[in-house]
Design a protein around this motif. Structure first.
Motif, PDB file in Angstrom:
ATOM      1  N   GLU A  94      54.901  33.785  15.549  1.00  0.00           N
ATOM      2  CA  GLU A  94      53.928  34.220  14.547  1.00  0.00           C
ATOM      3  C   GLU A  94      52.630  34.571  15.248  1.00  0.00           C
ATOM      4  O   GLU A  94      52.167  33.833  16.134  1.00  0.00           O
ATOM      5  CB  GLU A  94      53.684  33.108  13.528  1.00  0.00           C
ATOM      6  CG  GLU A  94      52.673  33.486  12.465  1.00  0.00           C
ATOM      7  CD  GLU A  94      52.296  32.322  11.561  1.00  0.00           C
ATOM      8  OE1 GLU A  94      51.545  32.544  10.610  1.00  0.00           O
ATOM      9  OE2 GLU A  94      52.753  31.190  11.826  1.00  0.00           O
ATOM     10  N   TYR A 127      48.496  36.275  14.671  1.00  0.00           N
ATOM     11  CA  TYR A 127      47.390  36.804  13.879  1.00  0.00           C
ATOM     12  C   TYR A 127      46.469  37.482  14.871  1.00  0.00           C
ATOM     13  O   TYR A 127      45.736  36.820  15.613  1.00  0.00           O
ATOM     14  CB  TYR A 127      46.676  35.681  13.125  1.00  0.00           C
ATOM     15  CG  TYR A 127      45.520  36.149  12.269  1.00  0.00           C
ATOM     16  CD1 TYR A 127      45.738  36.942  11.143  1.00  0.00           C
ATOM     17  CD2 TYR A 127      44.217  35.779  12.573  1.00  0.00           C
ATOM     18  CE1 TYR A 127      44.681  37.365  10.347  1.00  0.00           C
ATOM     19  CE2 TYR A 127      43.150  36.185  11.781  1.00  0.00           C
ATOM     20  CZ  TYR A 127      43.384  36.974  10.675  1.00  0.00           C
ATOM     21  OH  TYR A 127      42.337  37.390   9.888  1.00  0.00           O
ATOM     22  N   SER A 165      48.511  39.665  10.321  1.00  0.00           N
ATOM     23  CA  SER A 165      49.548  38.670  10.595  1.00  0.00           C
ATOM     24  C   SER A 165      50.903  39.341  10.768  1.00  0.00           C
ATOM     25  O   SER A 165      51.222  40.330  10.102  1.00  0.00           O
ATOM     26  CB  SER A 165      49.613  37.684   9.415  1.00  0.00           C
ATOM     27  OG  SER A 165      50.758  36.862   9.481  1.00  0.00           O
ATOM     28  N   GLN A 172      54.893  37.612  11.136  1.00  0.00           N
ATOM     29  CA  GLN A 172      55.701  36.393  11.200  1.00  0.00           C
ATOM     30  C   GLN A 172      57.156  36.778  11.445  1.00  0.00           C
ATOM     31  O   GLN A 172      57.758  37.454  10.605  1.00  0.00           O
ATOM     32  CB  GLN A 172      55.601  35.614   9.887  1.00  0.00           C
ATOM     33  CG  GLN A 172      54.194  35.226   9.501  1.00  0.00           C
ATOM     34  CD  GLN A 172      54.130  34.669   8.093  1.00  0.00           C
ATOM     35  OE1 GLN A 172      55.102  34.118   7.586  1.00  0.00           O
ATOM     36  NE2 GLN A 172      52.990  34.811   7.449  1.00  0.00           N
ATOM     37  N   GLU A 192      55.152  41.367   7.752  1.00  0.00           N
ATOM     38  CA  GLU A 192      53.970  42.001   8.330  1.00  0.00           C
ATOM     39  C   GLU A 192      53.425  43.017   7.337  1.00  0.00           C
ATOM     40  O   GLU A 192      54.057  43.313   6.321  1.00  0.00           O
ATOM     41  CB  GLU A 192      54.302  42.662   9.677  1.00  0.00           C
ATOM     42  CG  GLU A 192      55.355  43.727   9.622  1.00  0.00           C
ATOM     43  CD  GLU A 192      55.681  44.281  10.995  1.00  0.00           C
ATOM     44  OE1 GLU A 192      54.812  44.238  11.882  1.00  0.00           O
ATOM     45  OE2 GLU A 192      56.811  44.758  11.180  1.00  0.00           O
ATOM     46  N   ASP A 194      47.980  37.922   5.640  1.00  0.00           N
ATOM     47  CA  ASP A 194      46.794  37.962   6.504  1.00  0.00           C
ATOM     48  C   ASP A 194      45.783  36.899   6.087  1.00  0.00           C
ATOM     49  O   ASP A 194      45.197  36.213   6.931  1.00  0.00           O
ATOM     50  CB  ASP A 194      46.133  39.344   6.437  1.00  0.00           C
ATOM     51  CG  ASP A 194      47.002  40.456   7.000  1.00  0.00           C
ATOM     52  OD1 ASP A 194      47.967  40.154   7.725  1.00  0.00           O
ATOM     53  OD2 ASP A 194      46.708  41.632   6.709  1.00  0.00           O
ATOM     54  N   ALA A 247      47.109  33.506   7.150  1.00  0.00           N
ATOM     55  CA  ALA A 247      47.037  33.314   8.600  1.00  0.00           C
ATOM     56  C   ALA A 247      45.606  33.064   9.056  1.00  0.00           C
ATOM     57  O   ALA A 247      45.350  32.225   9.927  1.00  0.00           O
ATOM     58  CB  ALA A 247      47.617  34.542   9.308  1.00  0.00           C
ATOM     59  N   ASN A 248      44.663  33.778   8.476  1.00  0.00           N
ATOM     60  CA  ASN A 248      43.264  33.576   8.830  1.00  0.00           C
ATOM     61  C   ASN A 248      42.838  32.139   8.553  1.00  0.00           C
ATOM     62  O   ASN A 248      42.195  31.481   9.387  1.00  0.00           O
ATOM     63  CB  ASN A 248      42.394  34.553   8.040  1.00  0.00           C
ATOM     64  CG  ASN A 248      40.913  34.363   8.311  1.00  0.00           C
ATOM     65  OD1 ASN A 248      40.440  34.520   9.428  1.00  0.00           O
ATOM     66  ND2 ASN A 248      40.173  34.018   7.272  1.00  0.00           N
ATOM     67  N   SER A 295      39.808  37.244   6.204  1.00  0.00           N
ATOM     68  CA  SER A 295      40.588  38.173   7.019  1.00  0.00           C
ATOM     69  C   SER A 295      40.118  39.602   6.795  1.00  0.00           C
ATOM     70  O   SER A 295      39.481  39.918   5.784  1.00  0.00           O
ATOM     71  CB  SER A 295      42.078  38.073   6.675  1.00  0.00           C
ATOM     72  OG  SER A 295      42.303  38.564   5.366  1.00  0.00           O
TER      73      SER A 295
END
Length: 273
Positions: A109, A111, A116, A118, A126, A132, A135-136, A173
């Motif tokens: 994974e 970022y 992002s 994965q 994606e 995103d 992930a942020n 993000s």
């Protein structure tokens, strides 16, 4: 059937061997004075960790082992992980879930540059703004393994709440508008009144990338006891992650080594170990 179930259970009791240490040592950091005007529990936290000066941390490699439940109906798998961070900018996760110590599921994974990706055994996610955002926030939650970043990154703000709670405001993000519009994501951070260390951080986060997905309270807790030492500071080594609607942690991560300020410009964009 009973024998198969017993074998399956037995395989989940075997911890994998740890990943080899990252092939670099922590570079000696610059230090900066603890800034003035911090909320009271935040100042006590940093003084308990570092004293009057905090290290300037630009990157971190966090290596350890875990117990993870990839999907709610599966049992927890023992795992090993390496999390690679360019502080407050990019990260890469590599995780191996194991059975009898052998990898049976691998997760890559990233970022990077606000987006992002994965790669899971069951597919790749994606180009998904909600992934995103998640992930942020995952990146900022993991930054508690290098907490001085919350003082040295000018995009981050601490806001007072009460004697044992503060808000941690971080930039969103890129997919959520970045920080150009001045917006912020907000963690509620809770502190232990006795040790002054962080015990939990809570934030509203997307659980899936589905178009209809709604934000759910996501809770990371930092458990007392086992610690990992970096630059003389003893950080909690064990943390859990819980979605409120699940009601129990889906993962426990135990950091076994942390390397600061290595050059990760190529490594953070690589794959695998």
């Amino acid at each position: 059937m009973a024998a198969l179930l017993l074998a399956g259970w037995a395989g989940l009791q075997v911890r994998p061997a740890p990943f080899p240490p990252y092939p670099a040592a922590s570079a000696l950091p610059e230090t900066l004075p603890l800034p003035e005007g911090l909320p009271a529990p935040v100042e006590r936290y940093y003084r308990a960790l570092y004293g009057a000066r905090v290290p300037l941390v630009r990157s971190a490699v966090i290596t350890g082992r875990a117990s993870i439940r990839p999907v709610p109906f599966l049992p927890a798998f023992p795992a090993r992980f390496r999390f690679t961070h360019e502080a407050g900018k990019n990260y890469r996760h590599y995780i191996e879930a194991t059975w009898f110590g052998l990898p049976v599921m691998k997760v890559n994974e990233t970022y990077l540059d606000g987006h992002s990706r994965q790669e899971m055994p069951w597919g790749t996610v994606e180009n998904a703004p909600k992934a995103d955002q998640a992930a942020n926030l995952g990146m900022w939650a993991e930054t508690f393994s290098m907490p001085s970043v919350f003082l040295t990154d000018r995009r981050v703000r601490w806001v007072a709440v009460d004697n044992q709670t503060a808000l941690l405001e971080v930039p969103p993000s890129t997919a959520q508008g970045g920080s150009a519009d001045g917006s912020r994501e907000r963690f509620v951070v809770r502190f232990d009144p006795r040790t002054h260390l962080v015990t939990a951080a809570e934030v509203m986060r997307y659980k899936t990338a589905d178009q209809a997905a709604q934000k759910i309270l996501w809770i990371t807790q930092y458990l007392p006891g086992q610690t990992v030492e970096v630059y003389g500071a003893r950080l909690p080594a064990v943390g859990s992650a819980t979605w409120l609607d699940d009601g129990k942690p889906w993962a426990y991560f135990t950091s076994e080594s942390v390397v600061y300020n290595a050059d990760l410009s190529g490594y953070v964009r690589a794959k695998g170990l």
